[in-house]
Design an enzyme around this catalytic site. Sequence first.
Site, short mmCIF file in Angstrom:
data_model
loop_
_atom_site.label_atom_id
_atom_site.label_comp_id
_atom_site.label_asym_id
_atom_site.label_seq_id
_atom_site.Cartn_x
_atom_site.Cartn_y
_atom_site.Cartn_z
N HIS A 153 0.83 -1.23 0.00
CA HIS A 153 0.00 0.00 0.00
C HIS A 153 0.86 1.26 0.00
O HIS A 153 0.41 2.32 0.45
CB HIS A 153 -0.96 0.04 1.19
CG HIS A 153 -1.67 -1.26 1.46
ND1 HIS A 153 -2.89 -1.56 0.91
CD2 HIS A 153 -1.30 -2.35 2.19
CE1 HIS A 153 -3.26 -2.78 1.30
NE2 HIS A 153 -2.31 -3.28 2.07
N SER A 274 14.43 22.33 -15.68
CA SER A 274 13.26 23.19 -15.82
C SER A 274 13.72 24.53 -16.36
O SER A 274 14.80 25.02 -16.02
CB SER A 274 12.61 23.37 -14.45
OG SER A 274 11.81 24.54 -14.45
N LYS A 280 15.66 22.16 -10.47
CA LYS A 280 14.95 20.95 -10.88
C LYS A 280 15.80 19.99 -11.72
O LYS A 280 16.59 20.39 -12.57
CB LYS A 280 13.70 21.32 -11.71
CG LYS A 280 12.56 21.91 -10.92
CD LYS A 280 12.03 21.01 -9.83
CE LYS A 280 11.16 19.89 -10.33
NZ LYS A 280 9.83 20.29 -10.77
N GLU A 287 9.07 9.05 -16.89
CA GLU A 287 7.67 9.42 -17.09
C GLU A 287 7.19 9.06 -18.49
O GLU A 287 6.04 8.64 -18.69
CB GLU A 287 7.48 10.92 -16.84
CG GLU A 287 7.67 11.30 -15.38
CD GLU A 287 7.77 12.80 -15.20
OE1 GLU A 287 6.83 13.41 -14.70
OE2 GLU A 287 8.82 13.38 -15.56
#
Length: 457
Positions: A153, A274, A280, A287
């Site tokens: 979980h 970024s 970043k 992704e």
Amino acid sequence: MWGGRFAEGPSAIMREINASIPFDKALWRQDIAASKAHVAMLGAQAIVTAGDAQTIADGLDAVAAEYEANGVPEDWDLEDIHMTTESRLAELIGPVAGRLHTARSRNDQVATDFRLWVRETIDQTDAGLEALQRALVTQAGIHAGSIMPGFTHLQTAQPVTLGHHLMAYYEMLRRDRSRLADARVRMNESPLGSAALAGTGFPIDRDATSAALGFDRPTANSLDAVSDRDFALDYLMAVSQISLHLSRLAEEFIIWASQPFGFVRMADSLSTGSSIMPQKKNPDAAELVRGHAGRIIGAATSLMITMKGLPLAYSKDMQDDKPPVFEAASLIGLSIAAMTGMVADSTFKTERMRQAAELGYATATDLADWLVTQADIPFREAHHITGAAVKLAESKSIALDALSLVDLQAIDARIDERVFSALSVEASVAARASYGGTAPSQVSKQVAKARAALGLS
Ligand code: ARG
């Protein structure tokens, strides 16, 4: 090709909707190979003369050389790769080119070409998966004893080792590779010679063309052979499942690379920055692997829906079989390569992982197991006692093994000082030495077995 029956040519929209050359030109090598096998057989069977067969074979080599040098020309009037090649052959060798299509249809031709293409692609996908497995076992060997929290979980459950976690993906890919191998065996039958749908009256030798193209045998039913796309679906299903696995691994890297986790530093080469936030470093490759799984599963769905409800034999809907397969093959190739780089070149922050394993009462099960084995308490009761210990530790905001013996004995008098040696994360993982368990000793054995299977020393 069929002008004899028609009073006028196709409209512009007909030419456009009908043309598959923009994508099926990817089949040109397979188309040439299948045509060469076919014409050699026609010659051997004296269906065309030996001289004509040789002229056609040489002409096909010349067309192939042109494609190799300049690419395949895209003329919508020629519809597809089969007619493009035949038309260029006729320009090069004259009317004898017209003998190539004896005892053949584009229906068995495209089914043959596409099978050959998918078969080669299966081999490439499998090689990619093997490389990813190598990267996984290499890191797993290095991290057989690196402790991290194991989750259920996404809540801290029990300590595990990073090697064990990575080897879980090795196992998934092992199943994926066996699915590809199954699909390859099943698809390796030659449709060539099924002709349009009913077979042919010419005395062809299907065993010869089948063997020449590396198939195990000719297909047994001509109607099935020209209207079957199971081989493409088998590939898409296998690739969909691979994409699920890669997507899960990518998701883990995304979570692990986030600042609150901080388990991994991904290679700069697979990250992006970024344009506004200078600090970043984003896991874009991971992704995109996660995102590509959606497109790959979409490709499998697309072809299933194309095929459902088609009457036997060939219908033009089936021309739409190729774009989803080509897209899925290209996306899975990129995804596998990206994940291979990610696994091989990431730096795992093992100290941080170990610290995280100590949070969240990950060794509570070890306390319960200790009460069972050392104090002969039934597991359900031990579970209850341990729950009380966790509650107390939580109220004091301390770890389980930071509770005093006095505190623990107040919960249950049967606890003694030996319990503390069972509560460390090291003791916890070392204890789980059951076959397939997370103990470093077990992980090392599994890694050794995997390395042997992969031919690594
Ligand atoms: N371009 C076609 C395809 O990819 C080739 C087969 C055409 N056959 C036919 N009967 N129109 O499916």
